[in-house]
Design an enzyme around this catalytic site. Structure first.
Site, PDB file in Angstrom:
ATOM      1  N   CYS A 288       2.792  -8.788  13.325  1.00 34.41           N
ATOM      2  CA  CYS A 288       1.581  -9.407  13.878  1.00 34.41           C
ATOM      3  C   CYS A 288       0.459  -9.336  12.851  1.00 34.41           C
ATOM      4  O   CYS A 288      -0.078  -8.253  12.586  1.00 34.41           O
ATOM      5  CB  CYS A 288       1.162  -8.711  15.170  1.00 34.41           C
ATOM      6  SG  CYS A 288       2.331  -8.938  16.526  1.00 34.41           S
TER       7      CYS A 288
ATOM      8  N   PRO B 185       3.075  -4.168  15.396  1.00 35.87           N
ATOM      9  CA  PRO B 185       1.818  -4.634  15.990  1.00 35.87           C
ATOM     10  C   PRO B 185       0.776  -4.873  14.915  1.00 35.87           C
ATOM     11  O   PRO B 185       0.976  -4.520  13.738  1.00 35.87           O
ATOM     12  CB  PRO B 185       1.420  -3.457  16.894  1.00 35.87           C
ATOM     13  CG  PRO B 185       1.964  -2.258  16.175  1.00 35.87           C
ATOM     14  CD  PRO B 185       3.274  -2.717  15.580  1.00 35.87           C
TER      15      PRO B 185
ATOM     16  N   GLU C 280       9.130  -3.297  -2.668  1.00 37.40           N
ATOM     17  CA  GLU C 280       8.401  -4.419  -2.080  1.00 37.40           C
ATOM     18  C   GLU C 280       8.477  -5.625  -2.997  1.00 37.40           C
ATOM     19  O   GLU C 280       8.047  -5.577  -4.155  1.00 37.40           O
ATOM     20  CB  GLU C 280       6.934  -4.078  -1.824  1.00 37.40           C
ATOM     21  CG  GLU C 280       6.214  -5.232  -1.132  1.00 37.40           C
ATOM     22  CD  GLU C 280       4.704  -5.095  -1.094  1.00 37.40           C
ATOM     23  OE1 GLU C 280       4.037  -6.104  -0.792  1.00 37.40           O
ATOM     24  OE2 GLU C 280       4.196  -3.995  -1.365  1.00 37.40           O
ATOM     25  N   ALA C 281       9.015  -6.717  -2.475  1.00 37.30           N
ATOM     26  CA  ALA C 281       9.116  -7.949  -3.253  1.00 37.30           C
ATOM     27  C   ALA C 281       7.749  -8.613  -3.373  1.00 37.30           C
ATOM     28  O   ALA C 281       6.772  -8.201  -2.750  1.00 37.30           O
ATOM     29  CB  ALA C 281      10.112  -8.908  -2.601  1.00 37.30           C
TER      30      ALA C 281
ATOM     31  N   GLY D  72       5.544 -12.250  -3.016  1.00 42.83           N
ATOM     32  CA  GLY D  72       5.574 -13.551  -2.348  1.00 42.83           C
ATOM     33  C   GLY D  72       6.649 -13.650  -1.280  1.00 42.83           C
ATOM     34  O   GLY D  72       6.883 -12.719  -0.517  1.00 42.83           O
TER      35      GLY D  72
ATOM     36  N   LYS E 273       7.055  -1.612  -6.647  1.00 38.88           N
ATOM     37  CA  LYS E 273       6.620  -3.010  -6.601  1.00 38.88           C
ATOM     38  C   LYS E 273       6.977  -3.553  -7.979  1.00 38.88           C
ATOM     39  O   LYS E 273       6.215  -3.415  -8.936  1.00 38.88           O
ATOM     40  CB  LYS E 273       5.111  -3.097  -6.345  1.00 38.88           C
ATOM     41  CG  LYS E 273       4.537  -4.499  -6.404  1.00 38.88           C
ATOM     42  CD  LYS E 273       4.694  -5.213  -5.076  1.00 38.88           C
ATOM     43  CE  LYS E 273       3.962  -6.563  -5.125  1.00 38.88           C
ATOM     44  NZ  LYS E 273       3.986  -7.225  -3.816  1.00 38.88           N
TER      45      LYS E 273
ATOM     46  N   GLY F 292       3.328  -9.664   5.479  1.00 40.07           N
ATOM     47  CA  GLY F 292       3.272  -8.302   5.993  1.00 40.07           C
ATOM     48  C   GLY F 292       4.198  -7.342   5.275  1.00 40.07           C
ATOM     49  O   GLY F 292       4.528  -6.273   5.816  1.00 40.07           O
ATOM     50  N   LYS F 293       4.616  -7.673   4.062  1.00 36.61           N
ATOM     51  CA  LYS F 293       5.519  -6.806   3.304  1.00 36.61           C
ATOM     52  C   LYS F 293       4.883  -5.443   3.025  1.00 36.61           C
ATOM     53  O   LYS F 293       5.534  -4.402   3.146  1.00 36.61           O
ATOM     54  CB  LYS F 293       5.902  -7.471   1.981  1.00 36.61           C
ATOM     55  CG  LYS F 293       6.621  -8.805   2.115  1.00 36.61           C
ATOM     56  CD  LYS F 293       7.021  -9.376   0.769  1.00 36.61           C
ATOM     57  CE  LYS F 293       5.837  -9.652  -0.143  1.00 36.61           C
ATOM     58  NZ  LYS F 293       4.947 -10.715   0.390  1.00 36.61           N
TER      59      LYS F 293
ATOM     60  N   VAL G 254       2.455  -3.910   4.686  1.00 39.79           N
ATOM     61  CA  VAL G 254       2.326  -3.143   5.931  1.00 39.79           C
ATOM     62  C   VAL G 254       3.662  -2.494   6.298  1.00 39.79           C
ATOM     63  O   VAL G 254       3.715  -1.308   6.651  1.00 39.79           O
ATOM     64  CB  VAL G 254       1.832  -4.041   7.084  1.00 39.79           C
ATOM     65  CG1 VAL G 254       1.937  -3.310   8.417  1.00 39.79           C
ATOM     66  CG2 VAL G 254       0.397  -4.469   6.850  1.00 39.79           C
TER      67      VAL G 254
END
Length: 224
Positions: A167, A198, A106-107, A109, A37, A14-15, A17
């Site tokens: 989630c 969520p 954002e990393a 994996g 990224k 979920g990174k 998101v």
């Protein structure tokens, strides 16, 4: 501090998101927000960020190293007979930090994912002194995943600011508590859980993403 690394326990934690949610929330707080990224293998995140936000960044400023095959970077790079130029990534990050009020990174994996044959994401986060939050997907095994990744972060001396649950499918409050109980995760890891995202049927709905990010206990944590 004007950067934050979004790391995960593994792929699809979920990174993206969380990065999108924070960008949607903080784009009004930070007049000049940047997103990065550092390494991408296959089409995906840099294209999404370019589409959703007016970043005024080139694709190479978002992603300095891009490989075609959706594989771990050392493998993807080998298939293209290329090296993984971390000096280029570092310099791009420094340039972005100098020109932006805040940078979301954002990393790739999970924290244990290889960046090179010698370095993991955790190694890079520690060496570059990047404040980090760990995204843990709400599913069976979430507790163990959180414990293992926090142990790796602690071993490599990552500046871990907290854990955010995510989630990856629709969950009731009781299911979230059963699968990823906040108090137990905090007790086992000694790391604060800063909230839970969520499930989003539409992960590009910036209004809903922003509202979810606003509910996270992250702003104060980043000031410490």
């Amino acid at each position: 501090m004007n950067e934050l690394l979004i790391a995960g326990t593994d792929t699809d934690a979920g990174k993206t998101v969380l990065t999108t949610a924070l960008a949607a929330y903080w784009r009004n707080r930070f007049r000049n927000l940047g997103i990065m990224k550092p390494i991408q293998a296959g089409t995906g995140d840099r294209e999404l960020y370019s589409q959703l936000f007016s970043l005024n960044q080139s694709t190479t400023e978002i992603t300095p190293l891009y490989f075609e095959a959706p594989l771990a970077p050392p493998i993807a790079a080998a298939k293209e007979n290329r090296d993984i130029n971390l000096a280029l990534v570092w310099q791009t990050l420094q340039n972005l930090k100098a020109s932006r009020d805040f940078v979301l990174i954002e990393a790739l994996g999970g924290l244990g994912s290889p960046v090179t044959a010698e370095f993991t994401v955790a190694d890079l986060a520690a060496e570059w002194r990047l404040p980090t939050v760990l995204v843990v997907p709400v599913r069976l095994g979430a507790i163990a995943a959180a414990v293992a990744n926090v142990a790796l972060a602690r071993q490599t001396r990552v500046l871990l600011k907290g854990i955010i649950l995510n989630c990856i499918q629709a969950r009731s409050p009781q299911e979230i508590e059963d699968l990823a109980p906040t108090e137990l995760i905090q007790s086992l890891t000694n790391v604060p859980v800063l909230g839970c995202l969520p499930y989003f049927a539409d992960p590009t709905d910036l209004d809903k993403l922003s509202q979810a990010a606003a509910a996270l206990d992250l702003d104060l944590r980043l000031q410490r």
